[in-house]
Write an enzyme that holds these catalytic residues in place. Structure first.
Site, PDB file in Angstrom:
ATOM      1  N   PRO A 127       0.829  -1.216   0.000  1.00  0.00           N
ATOM      2  CA  PRO A 127       0.000   0.000   0.000  1.00  0.00           C
ATOM      3  C   PRO A 127       0.857   1.257   0.000  1.00  0.00           C
ATOM      4  O   PRO A 127       1.867   1.344   0.692  1.00  0.00           O
ATOM      5  CB  PRO A 127      -0.801  -0.142   1.286  1.00  0.00           C
ATOM      6  CG  PRO A 127      -0.913  -1.619   1.490  1.00  0.00           C
ATOM      7  CD  PRO A 127       0.398  -2.179   1.012  1.00  0.00           C
ATOM      8  N   CYS A 128       0.444   2.245  -0.815  1.00  0.00           N
ATOM      9  CA  CYS A 128       1.290   3.420  -1.025  1.00  0.00           C
ATOM     10  C   CYS A 128       1.113   4.478   0.052  1.00  0.00           C
ATOM     11  O   CYS A 128       1.905   5.416   0.140  1.00  0.00           O
ATOM     12  CB  CYS A 128       0.982   4.029  -2.390  1.00  0.00           C
ATOM     13  SG  CYS A 128      -0.745   4.539  -2.603  1.00  0.00           S
ATOM     14  N   GLN A 129       0.084   4.369   0.895  1.00  0.00           N
ATOM     15  CA  GLN A 129      -0.174   5.414   1.885  1.00  0.00           C
ATOM     16  C   GLN A 129       0.998   5.688   2.825  1.00  0.00           C
ATOM     17  O   GLN A 129       1.164   6.831   3.258  1.00  0.00           O
ATOM     18  CB  GLN A 129      -1.410   5.057   2.713  1.00  0.00           C
ATOM     19  CG  GLN A 129      -2.715   5.096   1.950  1.00  0.00           C
ATOM     20  CD  GLN A 129      -3.012   3.800   1.229  1.00  0.00           C
ATOM     21  OE1 GLN A 129      -2.169   2.927   1.134  1.00  0.00           O
ATOM     22  NE2 GLN A 129      -4.230   3.663   0.733  1.00  0.00           N
TER      23      GLN A 129
END
Length: 359
Positions: free
Chosen positions: A83-85
């Site tokens: 996940p890029c968050q």
């Protein structure tokens, strides 16, 4: 050649479907979100895949090795997009590198991907993330990633790709780091679609796929969803925006006789509307109430429409609330884009003799 895959951070299965389309069997898929797991289990495509819910931090590498040992295969790969968050602009590089990965608070999930690669020792891997991972703020994470995979004996390619080049009716830029224990036979994944200029230079390319091509069949009453109805403060303004434009169509900049907004004072996707003869802009996981893309008929997109824009197979089942489904689809790697990347990796396993036999 029999190639199998372990899928990490599987989500709704976009990259997994891409692997299947590339002829690679996914032996196990893992995600932490229950709705994603329910979605995978609801689709026959995953009937032979061991789909498990869990936090990758808590699943030992030996578990994946045991899963692989249940199958016969010639090559195995690891696929997934952390996940890029976590990649906040406020993050910072903390310290050194270790065998277990990158010692950076932004990179915990990247670490887990690397940990599985280091311990399982697959023949190759496909790692996906946002293109901004190459921004100087985050570049040190990529540098650490590369140091580790090179130490493990992988050749690699860093690929900045746009989904529209692979038959996806959507302009969606993503970063892939692809590693192999062999040598790459190709410089880049093979693009299958292009605009008129690109097609004139390469006649083998197909025309860019538009949203009108893939959404037309869903624009009938039987597919109506209550969530598509647009009401409230900007509903009348949305109706004024022409297809393919955003709020700027209602500004002095655009010559509007009664300007409603000031150009460049809103997010670019405010009141953004699709045009049926163009690909979509990036489908987002959590759009705000007035953030597009909206349908050219001044409504929100329907679930099968956003799934089609992402190139999920027709009839693919998604489990969860409307908000959860939007998030699952918006976070996914478009399957056709995933196929191109897995094809590129698998091609590195083929010697000239293999290519002569199979191609």
């Amino acid at each position: 050649m029999n190639v199998v895959a372990i899928s990490l951070f599987s989500g709704a299965g976009g990259l997994d479907i891409g692997a299947h389309l590339a002829g690679v069997k996914v032996v196990t898929s893992i995600d932490i979100e229950q709705d994603c797991i329910s979605t995978l289990r609801a689709n026959d495509l995953f009937k032979d895949t061991n789909v498990i819910q869990g936090d990758l931090h808590e699943i030992k590498s030996e578990w994946f090795i045991n899963e692989l040992n249940k199958h016969s295969y010639d090559k195995c790969i690891v696929i997934g997009g952390a996940p890029c968050q976590p990649f906040s602009k406020n993050g910072y590089w903390v310290g050194n590198q270790s065998r277990r990965g990158i010692n950076d608070p932004r990179a915990k999930l990247v670490n887990e991907f690397l940990r599985v690669v280091q311990d399982v020792k697959p023949d190759g891997f496909v790692f996906e993330n946002v293109e901004s991972l190459l921004h100087p703020t985050h570049k040190v994470i990529v540098d650490g990633f590369i140091d580790i995979i090179e130490a493990e004996g992988y050749s690699y390619k860093i690929i900045k790709a746009n989904a529209v080049d692979y038959g996806v009716p959507q302009k969606r830029k993503r970063l892939f780091i692809i590693g192999t224990k062999m040598n790459f036979n190709l410089d880049l994944p093979i693009k299958t679609h292009g605009n008129e200029k690109e097609r004139s230079a390469n006649p083998s390319l197909k025309p860019i796929v538009t949203v009108g091509d893939v959404m037309a069949e869903f624009n009938t009453p039987e597919y109506f969803e209550p969530e598509e109805v647009v009401e409230g403060k900007y509903s009348d303004d949305l109706k004024e925006v022409p297809p393919g434009m955003n709020y700027k169509a209602l500004t002095e900049w655009a010559g509007h006789p009664n300007p409603k907004f000031i150009a460049d004072k809103k997010f670019w996707n405010f009141l953004l509307k699709l045009s049926p003869d163009q690909p979509s802009w990036t489908i987002t996981a959590q759009p705000g109430p007035w953030i597009g893309p909206f349908h050219w008929d001044s409504r929100r997109l329907r679930t099968p429409e956003i799934a089609a824009i992402q190139t999920f197979p027709k009839g693919y089942k998604f489990i969860g609330s409307r908000r959860s489904i939007q998030k699952q689809i918006g976070n996914a790697v478009p399957p056709l884009m995933g196929k191109a990347m897995v094809d590129f990796l698998v091609d590195s396993f083929l010697t000239k003799e293999h290519k002569d036999e199979c191609c």
